[in-house]
Design an enzyme around this catalytic site. Structure first.
Site, PDB file in Angstrom:
ATOM      1  N   ASP A   4      -6.456   0.391   5.067  1.00 37.10           N
ATOM      2  CA  ASP A   4      -5.081   0.888   5.182  1.00 37.10           C
ATOM      3  C   ASP A   4      -4.592   1.463   3.857  1.00 37.10           C
ATOM      4  O   ASP A   4      -3.890   2.475   3.813  1.00 37.10           O
ATOM      5  CB  ASP A   4      -4.167  -0.252   5.638  1.00 37.10           C
ATOM      6  CG  ASP A   4      -2.983   0.249   6.462  1.00 37.10           C
ATOM      7  OD1 ASP A   4      -2.864   1.474   6.659  1.00 37.10           O
ATOM      8  OD2 ASP A   4      -2.171  -0.575   6.904  1.00 37.10           O
ATOM      9  N   LYS A  41       0.828  -1.211   0.000  1.00 35.90           N
ATOM     10  CA  LYS A  41       0.000   0.000   0.000  1.00 35.90           C
ATOM     11  C   LYS A  41       0.860   1.258   0.000  1.00 35.90           C
ATOM     12  O   LYS A  41       0.449   2.303  -0.515  1.00 35.90           O
ATOM     13  CB  LYS A  41      -0.984  -0.005   1.176  1.00 35.90           C
ATOM     14  CG  LYS A  41      -0.366  -0.144   2.559  1.00 35.90           C
ATOM     15  CD  LYS A  41      -0.253   1.168   3.284  1.00 35.90           C
ATOM     16  CE  LYS A  41       0.291   0.984   4.685  1.00 35.90           C
ATOM     17  NZ  LYS A  41       0.459   2.246   5.419  1.00 35.90           N
ATOM     18  N   SER A  89       0.217  11.145   4.738  1.00 36.39           N
ATOM     19  CA  SER A  89       0.950  10.036   4.130  1.00 36.39           C
ATOM     20  C   SER A  89       2.285  10.519   3.567  1.00 36.39           C
ATOM     21  O   SER A  89       2.327  11.246   2.576  1.00 36.39           O
ATOM     22  CB  SER A  89       0.123   9.400   3.013  1.00 36.39           C
ATOM     23  OG  SER A  89       0.891   8.478   2.285  1.00 36.39           O
TER      24      SER A  89
END
Length: 329
Positions: A245, A192, A255
């Site tokens: 997630d 991810k 992020s």
């Protein structure tokens, strides 16, 4: 009182120390930098990360003595970047982690060896899978610091142990649940970050919401194909530990991988982006590991391949994304 070692001084380590210490666990907190430890002792906050969080030193014991921090604890949480875990633990004897529960809060792989953190701990320190847990989100450290409602998933192959650790984490703003999928949760947490890099690059190239939605939905299919190749068990990828997630990492302002990718899309070199961020984007190292691992698996992973070519083969982001967009559906 539970005794927990936390290895690392970054934002995620700081958030976990906040949660655990406020739940009245005794947290032995290892940091490499002596000045940071002294600052914590004197002023009760981490000078570098989440500096607004105040720690109760009745429950938080900062130290640079790794051996002692680990020796006194029953639970050991690893929260340093994957690229530095070997050097961080280098001062430990091979049997130092025996009979302890190891919790990886690391969203990366061992560079060059291309193995998961849990596999490395098993090979290097003899820690069996039954004594290992993995922390997954969706959960950003910055929102934990602000006490915004957050959810954690604890991946494990020993659900009673995972449930015990969940109990140490639960409070009025953190919910935690165990999940019997150690490797799947860990691999998803790695990939991810690669997808977040791709989303950031897309934003840097001025692609919009429509394209990012397609990018993320294709990424979920990419993750599913990869997980099926490495460990084909039944798993609901719409769950928080997987899709949740991925979404928070792909879209959140917090992020660091998305931020790093955005800089690359805007024309930064890898080195200049790393210097300006002054934080580790795990996806940068992870994409090389997954790419190399996939040479044997031969899973169709066009997004991962595109990010790898941009970061390691220096293909122009605009050129590579022209190719990528034709492969998405």
């Amino acid at each position: 009182m539970e005794k927990i070692a936390v290895i690392g001084g970054g934002s995620w380590a700081s958030a976990l120390v906040k949660i655990l210490s406020e739940n009245k666990s005794q947290v032995h907190w290892w940091m490499r930098n002596e000045n940071d430890v002294q600052h914590l002792i004197n002023y009760r906050h981490n000078p570098r990360y989440l500096s607004g969080v105040t720690y109760d030193l009745n429950y938080v014991k900062p130290s640079t003595d790794l051996r002692n921090v680990v020796a006194v604890a029953d639970w050991v949480i690893l929260a340093v970047p994957a690229a530095f875990i070997q050097s961080a633990l280098s001062g430990l004897e091979q049997n130092a982690l025996k009979d302890k529960v190891l919790i990886s809060a690391i969203k990366g792989m061992i560079p060059k060896q291309n193995i998961l953190i849990t596999d490395y701990l098993g090979q290097q320190y003899g820690v069996p899978n039954s004594h290992q847990l993995v922390v997954a989100g969706p959960c950003h450290a910055e929102e934990v610091a602000m006490e915004k409602q957050s959810y954690l998933t604890i991946g494990s192959y020993d659900l009673p142990t995972a449930e015990r650790f969940c109990e140490l984490l639960r409070n009025r703003y953190v919910k935690a649940n165990p999940l019997e999928d150690l490797d799947g949760v860990e691999y998803c947490a790695v990939i991810k970050n690669i997808i977040a890099l791709a989303c950031g690059i897309a934003r840097g190239l001025n692609y919009g919401d429509n394209f990012q939605a397609v990018l993320v939905s294709n990424a979920m299919q990419e993750i599913e194909r990869f997980l099926h190749a490495v460990m084909p068990i039944h798993r609901d990828l719409s769950g928080s530990a997987y899709l949740g997630d991925l979404l928070v990492t792909a879209y959140s302002q917090f992020s660091r991988n998305r931020t790093f990718g955005n800089m690359i899309g805007h024309g930064y070199t890898v080195k200049s982006a790393q210097i300006e961020m002054n934080m580790v984007a795990e996806g940068y190292y992870a994409v090389q590991s997954i790419y190399e691992l996939n040479k044997k698996l031969k899973v169709n992973m066009p997004i991962t391949k595109a990010v790898y070519l941009i970061l390691y083969e220096r293909i122009a982001p605009a050129v590579e994304f022209e190719i990528l967009k034709e492969k998405l559906t």
